[in-house]
Write an enzyme that holds these catalytic residues in place. Structure first.
Site, PDB file in Angstrom:
ATOM      1  N   TRP A   4      69.192  57.241  46.533  1.00 18.93           N
ATOM      2  CA  TRP A   4      69.480  57.622  45.160  1.00 18.93           C
ATOM      3  C   TRP A   4      68.902  58.978  44.759  1.00 18.93           C
ATOM      4  O   TRP A   4      69.164  59.445  43.661  1.00 18.93           O
ATOM      5  CB  TRP A   4      68.898  56.551  44.219  1.00 18.93           C
ATOM      6  CG  TRP A   4      67.522  56.097  44.655  1.00 18.93           C
ATOM      7  CD1 TRP A   4      67.231  54.967  45.367  1.00 18.93           C
ATOM      8  CD2 TRP A   4      66.265  56.768  44.456  1.00 18.93           C
ATOM      9  NE1 TRP A   4      65.880  54.894  45.623  1.00 18.93           N
ATOM     10  CE2 TRP A   4      65.257  55.989  45.074  1.00 18.93           C
ATOM     11  CE3 TRP A   4      65.870  57.957  43.812  1.00 18.93           C
ATOM     12  CZ2 TRP A   4      63.903  56.351  45.080  1.00 18.93           C
ATOM     13  CZ3 TRP A   4      64.531  58.322  43.826  1.00 18.93           C
ATOM     14  CH2 TRP A   4      63.578  57.520  44.453  1.00 18.93           C
ATOM     15  N   ASN A   5      68.065  59.599  45.596  1.00 19.84           N
ATOM     16  CA  ASN A   5      67.404  60.822  45.109  1.00 19.84           C
ATOM     17  C   ASN A   5      68.359  62.019  45.048  1.00 19.84           C
ATOM     18  O   ASN A   5      68.271  62.838  44.144  1.00 19.84           O
ATOM     19  CB  ASN A   5      66.145  61.140  45.923  1.00 19.84           C
ATOM     20  CG  ASN A   5      66.396  61.325  47.389  1.00 19.84           C
ATOM     21  OD1 ASN A   5      67.403  60.846  47.933  1.00 19.84           O
ATOM     22  ND2 ASN A   5      65.490  62.007  48.061  1.00 19.84           N
TER      23      ASN A   5
ATOM     24  N   LYS B 121      77.749  53.386  52.649  1.00 24.39           N
ATOM     25  CA  LYS B 121      77.121  52.490  51.673  1.00 24.39           C
ATOM     26  C   LYS B 121      76.151  53.374  50.912  1.00 24.39           C
ATOM     27  O   LYS B 121      75.101  53.730  51.419  1.00 24.39           O
ATOM     28  CB  LYS B 121      76.393  51.355  52.393  1.00 24.39           C
ATOM     29  CG  LYS B 121      76.192  50.093  51.578  1.00 24.39           C
ATOM     30  CD  LYS B 121      75.339  50.257  50.331  1.00 24.39           C
ATOM     31  CE  LYS B 121      73.874  50.430  50.631  1.00 24.39           C
ATOM     32  NZ  LYS B 121      73.090  50.870  49.443  1.00 24.39           N
ATOM     33  N   ALA B 122      76.563  53.743  49.709  1.00 23.74           N
ATOM     34  CA  ALA B 122      75.751  54.702  48.948  1.00 23.74           C
ATOM     35  C   ALA B 122      74.857  53.949  47.969  1.00 23.74           C
ATOM     36  O   ALA B 122      74.836  52.720  47.944  1.00 23.74           O
ATOM     37  CB  ALA B 122      76.667  55.694  48.244  1.00 23.74           C
TER      38      ALA B 122
ATOM     39  N   GLU C 259      73.334  52.202  44.900  1.00 21.61           N
ATOM     40  CA  GLU C 259      73.808  51.458  43.726  1.00 21.61           C
ATOM     41  C   GLU C 259      73.224  52.031  42.441  1.00 21.61           C
ATOM     42  O   GLU C 259      73.798  51.910  41.369  1.00 21.61           O
ATOM     43  CB  GLU C 259      73.412  49.975  43.827  1.00 21.61           C
ATOM     44  CG  GLU C 259      74.123  49.202  44.925  1.00 21.61           C
ATOM     45  CD  GLU C 259      73.643  49.556  46.313  1.00 21.61           C
ATOM     46  OE1 GLU C 259      72.510  50.063  46.452  1.00 21.61           O
ATOM     47  OE2 GLU C 259      74.405  49.357  47.285  1.00 21.61           O
TER      48      GLU C 259
ATOM     49  N   GLY D 127      66.256  57.066  54.014  1.00 19.21           N
ATOM     50  CA  GLY D 127      65.488  56.223  53.104  1.00 19.21           C
ATOM     51  C   GLY D 127      64.065  56.094  53.596  1.00 19.21           C
ATOM     52  O   GLY D 127      63.548  56.989  54.273  1.00 19.21           O
TER      53      GLY D 127
ATOM     54  N   GLU E 273      66.706  59.439  58.896  1.00 23.44           N
ATOM     55  CA  GLU E 273      66.043  60.502  58.114  1.00 23.44           C
ATOM     56  C   GLU E 273      65.130  59.760  57.139  1.00 23.44           C
ATOM     57  O   GLU E 273      65.596  59.220  56.147  1.00 23.44           O
ATOM     58  CB  GLU E 273      67.113  61.325  57.413  1.00 23.44           C
ATOM     59  CG  GLU E 273      66.637  62.715  57.061  1.00 23.44           C
ATOM     60  CD  GLU E 273      65.927  62.732  55.736  1.00 23.44           C
ATOM     61  OE1 GLU E 273      64.679  62.561  55.747  1.00 23.44           O
ATOM     62  OE2 GLU E 273      66.577  62.912  54.712  1.00 23.44           O
ATOM     63  N   LEU E 274      63.831  59.704  57.472  1.00 23.08           N
ATOM     64  CA  LEU E 274      62.930  58.788  56.776  1.00 23.08           C
ATOM     65  C   LEU E 274      61.876  59.544  55.952  1.00 23.08           C
ATOM     66  O   LEU E 274      62.067  60.703  55.618  1.00 23.08           O
ATOM     67  CB  LEU E 274      62.302  57.837  57.802  1.00 23.08           C
ATOM     68  CG  LEU E 274      63.344  57.130  58.695  1.00 23.08           C
ATOM     69  CD1 LEU E 274      62.662  56.248  59.719  1.00 23.08           C
ATOM     70  CD2 LEU E 274      64.349  56.346  57.885  1.00 23.08           C
TER      71      LEU E 274
ATOM     72  N   CYS F 157      62.203  64.145  50.141  1.00 25.90           N
ATOM     73  CA  CYS F 157      61.466  63.767  51.355  1.00 25.90           C
ATOM     74  C   CYS F 157      60.703  64.953  51.960  1.00 25.90           C
ATOM     75  O   CYS F 157      59.722  64.753  52.667  1.00 25.90           O
ATOM     76  CB  CYS F 157      62.399  63.141  52.373  1.00 25.90           C
ATOM     77  SG  CYS F 157      63.832  64.153  52.724  1.00 25.90           S
TER      78      CYS F 157
ATOM     79  N   GLU G   6      53.728  58.125  51.258  1.00 29.68           N
ATOM     80  CA  GLU G   6      54.568  59.135  50.606  1.00 29.68           C
ATOM     81  C   GLU G   6      54.628  58.842  49.106  1.00 29.68           C
ATOM     82  O   GLU G   6      55.075  57.770  48.705  1.00 29.68           O
ATOM     83  CB  GLU G   6      55.980  59.068  51.199  1.00 29.68           C
ATOM     84  CG  GLU G   6      56.920  60.080  50.606  1.00 29.68           C
ATOM     85  CD  GLU G   6      58.290  60.076  51.268  1.00 29.68           C
ATOM     86  OE1 GLU G   6      58.756  58.996  51.680  1.00 29.68           O
ATOM     87  OE2 GLU G   6      58.888  61.151  51.377  1.00 29.68           O
TER      88      GLU G   6
HETATM   89  P1  NAD Z   1      63.715  51.313  49.686  1.00 29.49           P
HETATM   90  O1  NAD Z   1      63.118  51.561  50.991  1.00 29.49           O
HETATM   91  O2  NAD Z   1      63.925  49.898  49.260  1.00 29.49           O
HETATM   92  O3  NAD Z   1      65.147  52.019  49.580  1.00 29.49           O
HETATM   93  C1  NAD Z   1      65.435  53.309  50.041  1.00 29.49           C
HETATM   94  C2  NAD Z   1      66.953  53.360  50.258  1.00 29.49           C
HETATM   95  O4  NAD Z   1      67.285  52.472  51.307  1.00 29.49           O
HETATM   96  C3  NAD Z   1      67.763  52.865  49.046  1.00 29.49           C
HETATM   97  O5  NAD Z   1      68.891  53.682  48.909  1.00 29.49           O
HETATM   98  C4  NAD Z   1      68.150  51.447  49.409  1.00 29.49           C
HETATM   99  O6  NAD Z   1      69.376  51.073  48.840  1.00 29.49           O
HETATM  100  C5  NAD Z   1      68.254  51.512  50.906  1.00 29.49           C
HETATM  101  N1  NAD Z   1      67.927  50.244  51.543  1.00 29.49           N
HETATM  102  C6  NAD Z   1      66.860  49.454  51.311  1.00 29.49           C
HETATM  103  N2  NAD Z   1      66.882  48.370  52.109  1.00 29.49           N
HETATM  104  C7  NAD Z   1      68.005  48.474  52.865  1.00 29.49           C
HETATM  105  C8  NAD Z   1      68.590  47.671  53.882  1.00 29.49           C
HETATM  106  N3  NAD Z   1      68.023  46.537  54.324  1.00 29.49           N
HETATM  107  N4  NAD Z   1      69.747  48.088  54.437  1.00 29.49           N
HETATM  108  C9  NAD Z   1      70.328  49.238  54.040  1.00 29.49           C
HETATM  109  N5  NAD Z   1      69.822  50.057  53.086  1.00 29.49           N
HETATM  110  C10 NAD Z   1      68.677  49.673  52.514  1.00 29.49           C
HETATM  111  O7  NAD Z   1      62.853  51.992  48.630  1.00 29.49           O
HETATM  112  P2  NAD Z   1      63.035  52.674  47.229  1.00 29.49           P
HETATM  113  O8  NAD Z   1      62.176  51.978  46.234  1.00 29.49           O
HETATM  114  O9  NAD Z   1      64.452  52.910  46.832  1.00 29.49           O
HETATM  115  O10 NAD Z   1      62.327  54.037  47.584  1.00 29.49           O
HETATM  116  C11 NAD Z   1      61.009  53.930  48.081  1.00 29.49           C
HETATM  117  C12 NAD Z   1      60.721  54.910  49.116  1.00 29.49           C
HETATM  118  O11 NAD Z   1      61.814  55.237  49.926  1.00 29.49           O
HETATM  119  C13 NAD Z   1      60.313  56.229  48.530  1.00 29.49           C
HETATM  120  O12 NAD Z   1      58.990  56.177  48.143  1.00 29.49           O
HETATM  121  C14 NAD Z   1      60.526  57.159  49.660  1.00 29.49           C
HETATM  122  O13 NAD Z   1      59.409  57.113  50.508  1.00 29.49           O
HETATM  123  C15 NAD Z   1      61.692  56.563  50.386  1.00 29.49           C
HETATM  124  N6  NAD Z   1      62.928  57.302  50.130  1.00 29.49           N
HETATM  125  C16 NAD Z   1      63.179  58.350  50.942  1.00 29.49           C
HETATM  126  C17 NAD Z   1      64.302  59.099  50.737  1.00 29.49           C
HETATM  127  C18 NAD Z   1      64.586  60.283  51.616  1.00 29.49           C
HETATM  128  O14 NAD Z   1      65.228  61.200  51.182  1.00 29.49           O
HETATM  129  N7  NAD Z   1      64.124  60.261  52.871  1.00 29.49           N
HETATM  130  C19 NAD Z   1      65.169  58.792  49.692  1.00 29.49           C
HETATM  131  C20 NAD Z   1      64.883  57.681  48.888  1.00 29.49           C
HETATM  132  C21 NAD Z   1      63.755  56.939  49.122  1.00 29.49           C
END
Ligand code: NAD
Length: 477
Positions: free
Chosen positions: A150-151, A174-175, A177, A227, A249-250, A283, A380
């Protein structure tokens, strides 16, 4: 003003097969602004069949024809930037100027991959036997399952989609939500350009249900995820059990090293500019600012002044530098990380609090002299907070940079060629920018090492992640 979002399956915009939807909130108010359709297993079966069918056609489409369609999608997107940008701001929170820049960047990325598609050559190997021709062919890997956060709802998706389509793959995206409509508008730009039905598909729903269903499915040949590290590791394990290739890309925790001999004013202005961009939910954002002892006080003071000058407000208002955080989870994380840092002896120089009672606003925050065992020095933060700590010698700065399991982006500022060379050789990172902030362009690799993932999302390397190599040895009769 804000549109509801549907799924895009086999060339059709549609609701989920059981009609369920999820709420979308405006982070500036916390209130619901729309709904997004939720995919079911039946929808996923349809999307898998459509993407597999489209792959048979798309893989045989010439690279030049693929490029033409990509350019047409970019033309559509460019023409719609002024309509999509407010939608992106309403659902994600970033200032309108940042939303526009994300969309302009997407246009740039599409065009770069369109051009790269036609330059993806194989090679001929001189054979050991006369009359034998030996070729290395690059082929599209197949149907791709892409998961984006979502960022940057548009920018995160566009890199995966463009590289995959340019390589001849079809995509099930799968973008996020939480910010679905801008990404759907971007997909519409592709749909309206005339891509074959099923070449690009868009799903929303329960992320874990969708990934658990798609990744093991035989139709899927490649998984690309952006993510958090824990989710990335989980999805990599699922993919590994089914021998699917992944790009991950984590998370990151970027060190930002400022040596005493650096151009301090550019180091501080780049720091302030990039730390608070997208409310720090980036990130590659600088997090651990490591400053050489003799210039520590100056850098800290200038950075605090810059942080105090950041204007926070609704991204749709004029004159705003930073919007709200994208969701309430980030506010809770800020409270926890900053509280813990202060409890462990860190100094809070500015910020540290939520702003107002409505929406997800948080103050630009600077901490200093935070001990290594504070959570923020290890997790992070993904928010508008930076830690400024001191170092005595370059060796110590490198050791601190490498201390964490992350290795996404790193920054260093120095006038010494010797120091610059040390940083380039010894910092464990996928990307390093010295005296500059030159990362994340379409043509340059974008990738992490260690727990930050693997597989590039930029440059020719990105295209290769969607290609397989076929070696052909042929004797002419
Ligand atoms: P999260 O780990 O739950 O979700 C991050 C993303 O992953 C979301 O888009 C979510 O829909 C997706 N996701 C989560 N579980 C999934 C699964 N089992 N299968 C497929 N997709 C899944 O956490 P959050 O609360 O949304 O964000 C927390 C942390 O995630 C942030 O603090 C940051 O460290 C990281 N993050 C990183 C990026 C990046 O650009 N690398 C982007 C968003 C979040």
């Amino acid at each position: 003003m804000y549109p509801d979002t549907q799924l895009f399956i086999a060339g059709e915009w549609t609701n989920g097969s059981d009609g369920e939807t999820l709420a979308v909130l405006n982070p500036a108010t916390g209130g619901e602004i729309g709904r997004v359709a939720k995919a079911t297993t039946r929808d996923m079966d349809r999307v898998l069949a459509a993407a597999a069918k489209a792959f048979e056609q798309w893989r045989k489409t010439t690279a030049r024809d693929r490029a033409k369609l990509l350019h047409a999608a970019a033309d559509n997107l460019r023409a719609r930037i002024d309509d999509i940008a407010p939608v992106l701001t309403m659902e994600q929170g970033k200032p309108l100027a940042e939303a526009r820049s994300e969309l302009r960047n997407a246009d740039d990325v599409i065009r770069w991959f369109a051009e790269e598609a036609i330059r993806s050559y194989g090679r001929i190997i001189p054979a050991r036997t006369p009359g034998v021709q030996q070729m290395v062919m690059k082929e599209p890997i197949g149907v791709v399952a892409a998961f984006t956060p979502w960022n940057y709802p548009v920018a995160q998706a566009i890199r995966k989609i463009c590289a995959a389509l340019a390589a001849g793959c079809t995509v099930i995206l799968k973008a996020a939500e939480e910010a679905p409509a801008s990404c759907a508008a971007m997909v519409r730009a592709f749909a309206d350009a005339g891509f074959p039905d099923g070449a690009i598909n868009l799903l929303y729903g329960t992320p874990s249900e969708i990934s658990e269903y798609l990744i093991p499915h035989p139709v899927i040949r490649k998984v690309s995820f952006t993510g958090s590290t824990p989710v990335g590791k989980h999805l990599t394990a699922v993919a590994g059990a089914h021998m699917k290739r992944v790009t991950m890309e984590l998370g990151g925790h970027a060190p930002y090293i400022v040596c005493a001999d650096a151009d301090l004013s550019s180091a501080v202005s780049m720091l302030a500019g990039h730390k608070f961009h997208n409310a720090g939910q980036v990130c590659i954002a600088p997090t651990r600012v490591l400053v050489e002892e003799p210039v520590f006080d100056t850098v800290l003071e200038d950075f605090v002044t810059a942080a105090k000058a950041v204007k926070v407000g609704d991204g749709l208002s004029d004159g705003i530098d930073m919007g709200p955080m994208a969701n309430a989870r980030r506010l809770d994380a800020m409270d926890r990380l900053i509280g813990d840092a202060v409890a462990k002896g860190g100094r809070l120089l500015t910020g540290g609090n939520r702003i107002g009672n409505a929406g997800f606003f948080f103050e630009p925050t600077v901490l200093a002299d935070v001990p290594q065992d504070a959570a923020i020095m290890n997790e992070e933060p993904f928010g508008p907070v930076a830690v400024v700590n001191r170092f005595a010698a370059v060796d110590a700065a490198i050791a601190e940079a490498n201390r964490l399991p992350f290795g996404l982006a790193a920054y260093a500022f120095t006038r010494s060629q010797r120091h610059a060379q040390r940083f380039a050789e010894d910092i464990e990172t996928g990307m390093l920018s010295i005296n500059d902030y030159g990362l994340a362009y379409a043509e340059v690799p974008f990738n992490g090492v260690k727990d930050s993932g693997y597989g590039s999302e930029g440059g020719p390397e990105a295209l290769e992640t969607f290609q397989t190599i076929k070696f052909v040895s042929q004797a002419s009769l």
